[in-house]
Design a protein around this motif. Structure first.
Motif, PDB file in Angstrom:
ATOM      1  N   LYS A   1      -3.362   7.725  -2.250  1.00 35.52           N
ATOM      2  CA  LYS A   1      -4.169   6.561  -2.619  1.00 35.52           C
ATOM      3  C   LYS A   1      -4.339   5.660  -1.395  1.00 35.52           C
ATOM      4  O   LYS A   1      -5.415   5.152  -1.110  1.00 35.52           O
ATOM      5  CB  LYS A   1      -3.497   5.807  -3.768  1.00 35.52           C
TER       6      LYS A   1
ATOM      7  N   ASP B   1      -6.664   7.345   1.140  1.00 39.46           N
ATOM      8  CA  ASP B   1      -8.062   7.275   0.702  1.00 39.46           C
ATOM      9  C   ASP B   1      -8.684   5.937   1.059  1.00 39.46           C
ATOM     10  O   ASP B   1      -9.829   5.856   1.497  1.00 39.46           O
ATOM     11  CB  ASP B   1      -8.158   7.513  -0.812  1.00 39.46           C
ATOM     12  N   GLU B   2      -7.910   4.878   0.844  1.00 46.34           N
ATOM     13  CA  GLU B   2      -8.409   3.544   1.195  1.00 46.34           C
ATOM     14  C   GLU B   2      -8.738   3.465   2.673  1.00 46.34           C
ATOM     15  O   GLU B   2      -9.788   2.953   3.071  1.00 46.34           O
ATOM     16  CB  GLU B   2      -7.328   2.497   0.892  1.00 46.34           C
ATOM     17  N   THR B   3      -7.807   3.951   3.488  1.00 49.38           N
ATOM     18  CA  THR B   3      -8.013   3.894   4.932  1.00 49.38           C
ATOM     19  C   THR B   3      -9.192   4.759   5.348  1.00 49.38           C
ATOM     20  O   THR B   3     -10.063   4.320   6.105  1.00 49.38           O
ATOM     21  CB  THR B   3      -6.742   4.359   5.677  1.00 49.38           C
TER      22      THR B   3
ATOM     23  N   LYS C   1     -11.706   5.662   3.634  1.00 47.47           N
ATOM     24  CA  LYS C   1     -12.952   5.080   3.163  1.00 47.47           C
ATOM     25  C   LYS C   1     -13.382   3.954   4.100  1.00 47.47           C
ATOM     26  O   LYS C   1     -14.544   3.858   4.480  1.00 47.47           O
ATOM     27  CB  LYS C   1     -12.762   4.541   1.740  1.00 47.47           C
ATOM     28  N   ARG C   2     -12.416   3.137   4.480  1.00 43.71           N
ATOM     29  CA  ARG C   2     -12.765   2.003   5.319  1.00 43.71           C
ATOM     30  C   ARG C   2     -13.259   2.447   6.697  1.00 43.71           C
ATOM     31  O   ARG C   2     -14.199   1.871   7.238  1.00 43.71           O
ATOM     32  CB  ARG C   2     -11.545   1.083   5.479  1.00 43.71           C
TER      33      ARG C   2
ATOM     34  N   ASP D   1      -4.115   0.630   9.770  1.00 44.50           N
ATOM     35  CA  ASP D   1      -4.661  -0.430   8.908  1.00 44.50           C
ATOM     36  C   ASP D   1      -4.592  -1.789   9.594  1.00 44.50           C
ATOM     37  O   ASP D   1      -5.515  -2.596   9.503  1.00 44.50           O
ATOM     38  CB  ASP D   1      -3.884  -0.489   7.583  1.00 44.50           C
TER      39      ASP D   1
ATOM     40  N   LYS E   1       0.852  -1.196   0.000  1.00 48.35           N
ATOM     41  CA  LYS E   1       0.000   0.000   0.000  1.00 48.35           C
ATOM     42  C   LYS E   1       0.887   1.245   0.000  1.00 48.35           C
ATOM     43  O   LYS E   1       1.878   1.316   0.720  1.00 48.35           O
ATOM     44  CB  LYS E   1      -0.875  -0.039   1.253  1.00 48.35           C
TER      45      LYS E   1
END
Length: 635
Positions: free
Chosen positions: A304, A307-309, A311-312, A450, A194
Motif C-alpha cells: 500500500k 503504491d502511494e509512492t 503513483k506520486r 518520500d 505509512k
RNA sequence: GGCCCGGUAGUUCAAUGGAUAGAAUAGGAGUUUCCUAAACUCUAGAUACAAGUUCGAUUCUUGUCCGGGCUACCA
C-alpha cells in the motif's frame, strides 16, 4: 539503400551527398559512414562540417584541395541543400540552404521507425525489498527504468515494463520478528505511519536489537560462556577468539581486523533475535500458517505504501513478479546444467559452475542443503519472463555493484544455450552518493524517497510563491503545479547524468531550480505556451528568408530530435534526451530574447517565429515526457 | 591479493579520435517603457601524472598515483 520510413536527418543527407561527391570525383566507392560530420563551431561560417583528414590518406590529396573540390561539387550538384562553403585547415564548412530548414518546419517531427528494426524488449526496474521503504537510489532506478522503457517505445519497440519484488527471505523475517517482539500490535492505521515506513522501522528495530545482543554475546563468550550458542558455532568461535587474542593489534592490524569482522558476523547470527528470525524463515518455507499470515499482513502494508509512492512519482509496470512465487523456478536449471556438464556437483552435494576460464571464479548455484541461491532464482526468472514474453532483449536496471552477478547470469544462460541469453542487457547505473560518500542504512544516512519528494514539492511551492501571482491559479492548479515542478526538478536532476556514472547528491544545497534543471525547461515551455495562447501560427509560414543566426540554430537543433531519440534508445540513456532538451530550451530563450515574436518586423517573420515556438514547445513536451516530467502551460 | 569502474573549472555535470575542452552553479559586471527576470548578455576559471599510437588524444594502449565497487552456501 535503407528503407525510408523516417525522414532522413540533415546530417545523414550531408553524409550521403558527400559520399556521392567523393565517388563522383574520385571514381572510387564511398559510403555515408565513411564521412565524419559534426556541427560547425560557432566561430566559423557554416552549419555542418565535414572532417577531411580521414579522407586525405586514402585519396593522397591535400586537405585544402580536397575541401575546395568537394565544396564546389556539392554547391553545384546539391544547390538545393548547400548554398556556400569554406575550407579551414582540414575542415570543410557547409552552409545549408534556408529552404531546407523551412521545409523541415512544415512536416511534423514524429519519428516512425522501420518495422523490421522493432524489437520485443523487456525492461525490469525498481526491484524493491519489502522490508524497508524506497530511498534515493530507488528513485534513480525507477526514473531510469521508466524513462528507458518510454524511450524505447517512442523509438518503435514493443516494450514490457516489469518489476521483481523481493518479498521473501531473512530480511523480511527481521521486520516480522521485531514487530512480534516489540510491535504491540501496531498497524499503519493505529500509528498513522505509512505501511512501508512502519515495516522499515521494525527492520531498524531488529538491527538495533542485534547490535545490543551482539555486544552481550561478545562479552559473554570472551568469558568462555557459550550458553545459547548453537553447538556447531562454538568451536569456530573459540578458535576465532584465540586467533584474535594471539595477534598484535598494531603490527598485524589488517589480519586481525578481518578476523574480528568474521567473528562479528558469526556472533550476529547467534544473537537470540537472529535465531528467532532464522526459525521464522524455516517456518515460512514450510508454510506455517501463522507465519504466512503475518507475512501477508505486513507485506500488504508495504505494498500500500509503495503504491502511494509509485503513483506520486509516476512509475508503473505492466507486470510485477514476486520472488515468493518465482524463487523455486531455477531448480530445474541445476539438474539440466549438471546433465549437460555445465555445472558440477561437489561431494557435500552443493552444485557449482567453473567460470575460471572466463576470468571469473567458481560460482555456487545450489547450496549443499539443496536450496537455491540468488543466481539460481534469476536463472529461473529469466526463463519465466521469456516464456511469457519472448523478448529479443531483456534489460535489467540494476546498480553497478551487481556487475559481477549480471555477468555471471548471462554467462551461465549462454553456456546452457538458452535462446534468450544473448538478449540479456545489464543497464548498470552508478550509485547516488552523498558528499560524505555512500549512503548507508546502518549509519542512518539514507535519503528516503518520500521525504525527498515531499521536500522538493515544498521547495517548489516556496519558489513559486516568490515568482508567480498565486491569484492567477485555483488551489487545485497550484497543488498540481507544485508537484509538477518539484518532481520535475528531482527527476531531471537524477536523469541528466549519464546512467553509468555515479553521482553526488547534496541534501544541503538540495536541487537547483535555475540553469541546467527541470524547472528551467518547464519555464521555457510555459513562456512559449503563453505566446501561443495569444496567437497561433497560420497554416503556412511563407517566405521568411534570410534566417537570422538564432532562428537557424534553433531550427537545426529541432531537426535533430529523431536522431537524438535513436541515440538515446540505442544507448539506453535518458541523459542524451535531457542534454538535448536543455540545449533546445536554452537556444530558444536566447532566440526569443533577441527576436520579437508577436511584434516581429514582418508578417512572414512573425509566422515563422510562431511556428518555431510551437515546434519548440512540442519538442520540449515530448522530450520531457520521455523523462517522465510534465510541463506546465503556465507557471 | 585478483577482477571491474571512475579521476575534466571551487562545486555538479558535457564532449561518435577533430578546430580555441562545452554548460550550470558559486564569483565579478550588466539587461525589465519590449510576448512571464525560474530569463538574457558579458567576464574569470579545468582534462591527476608519465610514456606510447596518430596529421590530431579528455577519448585508444601501457605504467604510476588517488577514489569506488565486486570477490557470501545474504538477497
Amino acid at each position: 539503400m535503407r528503407p525510408n520510413f523516417e525522414p532522413m536527418s540533415l546530417v545523414a543527407r550531408v553524409k550521403e551527398a558527400t559520399a556521392a561527391a567523393l565517388e563522383s570525383i574520385n571514381k572510387l566507392p564511398f559510403y555515408a559512414d565513411d564521412v565524419v560530420v559534426s556541427t560547425t563551431k560557432p566561430e566559423f561560417e557554416g552549419d555542418y562540417t565535414v572532417v577531411l583528414f580521414s579522407l586525405v590518406k586514402r585519396l593522397g590529396k591535400q586537405p585544402e584541395a580536397l575541401g575546395n573540390e568537394l565544396g564546389a561539387w556539392l554547391t553545384v550538384n546539391h544547390g538545393d541543400l548547400f548554398t556556400a562553403f569554406n575550407v579551414i585547415k582540414g575542415f570543410l564548412n557547409l552552409t545549408l540552404a534556408d529552404s531546407v530548414l523551412l521545409a523541415g518546419l512544415e512536416t511534423p517531427a514524429v519519428f516512425r521507425p522501420t518495422p523490421s528494426s522493432a524489437r520485443k524488449v523487456m525492461v525490469e526496474y525498481s526491484s524493491p525489498n519489502t522490508n524497508k521503504p524506497l530511498h534515493l537510489g530507488h528513485l534513480r532506478n525507477n526514473f531510469l527504468g521508466w524513462s528507458v522503457a518510454e524511450i524505447l517505445k517512442a523509438a518503435g519497440h514493443d516494450v514490457r515494463k516489469t518489476c521483481i519484488v523481493n518479498d521473501r527471505g531473512i530480511h523480511i523475517c527481521k521486520s516480522m520478528i521485531a514487530w512480534q517482539l516489540f510491535g504491540d500490535g501496531a498497524t499503519p492505521q493505529s500509528t498513522t505511519i505509512k505501511g512501508d515506513h512502519l515495516v522499515g522501522d521494525y527492520y531498524v528495530r531488529c538491527e538495533t536489537a542485534i547490535k545490543e545482543q551482539y555486544e552481550t554475546l561478545l562479552g559473554q563468550t570472551k568469558k568462555n560462556d557459550y550458553s545459547g550458542i548453537e553447538p556447531e558455532a562454538v568451536d569456530k568461535l573459540q578458535a576465532l577468539h584465540a586467533a584474535i587474542d594471539s595477534l598484535d593489534p598494531d603490527k598485524e592490524k589488517e589480519k586481525r581486523q578481518k578476523l574480528v569482522e568474521e567473528r562479528k558476523e558469526l556472533l550476529r547470527a547467534q544473537t537470540p533475535i537472529m535465531l528467532k528470525a532464522r526459525q521464522m524463515l524455516v517456518d515460512w518455507e514450510n508454510g506455517k500458517p501463522e507465519v504466512i499470515e503475518l507475512w501477508k499482513k505486513m507485506n500488504a502494508w508495504v505494498y500500500k505504501g509503495f503504491d502511494e509512492t509509485y503513483k506520486r512519482i509516476g512509475t508503473d509496470f505492466d507486470k510485477t513478479y514476486y520472488e515468493s512465487e518465482t524463487y523455486l523456478l531455477g531448480r530445474r536449471f541445476v539438474d539440466m546444467g549438471v546433465e549437460r556438464g555445465v555445472f558440477f556437483r561437489k561431494e557435500d552435494g552443493s552444485v557449482w559452475i567453473d567460470l575460471t576460464a572466463e576470468g571469473l571464479d567458481e560460482k555456487l548455484v545450489l547450496r549443499k542443503d539443496g536450496t537455491s541461491v540468488y543466481i539460481t532464482q534469476d536463472l529461473g526468472l529469466a526463463h519465466q519472463k521469456y516464456e511469457e514474453f519472448p523478448y529479443d532483449q531483456s534489460i535489467y536496471v540494476i546498480a553497478d555493484e551487481q556487475n559481477y552477478h549480471m555477468k555471471v547470469l548471462k554467462l551461465i544462460l549462454q553456456k546452457l544455450d538458452m535462446p534468450y541469453a544473448g538478449g540479456i542487457e545489464h543497464l548498470s547505473y552508478g550509485m547516488v552518493e552523498l558528499p560524505s560518500g555512500r549512503m548507508k542504512s546502518r549509519e542512518g544516512t539514507v535519503v528516503d524517497a518520500d521525504d525527498i519528494v515531499a521536500e522538493m514539492v515544498r521547495e517548489s511551492e516556496t519558489r513559486t510563491a516568490e515568482k508567480s501571482n498565486p491569484q492567477d491559479f485555483t488551489p487545485e492548479e497550484l497543488t498540481a503545479l507544485y508537484e509538477t515542478i518539484g518532481l520535475g526538478a528531482l527527476k531531471f536532476f537524477l536523469l541528466k547524468v549519464d546512467p553509468k556514472k555515479k553521482m553526488v547528491f547534496n541534501p544541503e544545497e538540495s536541487i537547483d531550480f535555475h540553469g541546467f534543471t527541470g524547472p528551467f525547461i518547464q519555464y521555457t515551455h510555459a513562456r512559449l505556451r503563453s505566446i501561443l495562447r495569444k496567437e497561433s501560427p497560420a497554416a503556412s509560414t511563407g517566405a521568411a528568408s534570410p534566417l537570422f543566426r538564432l532562428e537557424k540554430e534553433l531550427m537545426l537543433l529541432l531537426e535533430q530530435y529523431p536522431a537524438i531519440l535513436q541515440e538515446a534508445a540505442s544507448s539506453f540513456s535518458p541523459a542524451v534526451i535531457a542534454n538535448y532538451i536543455y540545449a533546445v530550451a536554452r537556444t530558444c530563450n536566447s532566440f526569443y530574447t533577441e527576436h520579437k515574436v508577436l511584434k516581429a518586423e514582418s508578417e512572414e517573420k512573425k509566422q515563422l517565429r510562431l511556428r518555431l515556438c510551437e515546434r519548440t514547445a512540442d519538442t520540449i513536451r515530448e522530450g520531457m515526457h520521455l523523462l517522465g516530467i510534465r510541463v506546465p502551460e503556465r507557471m
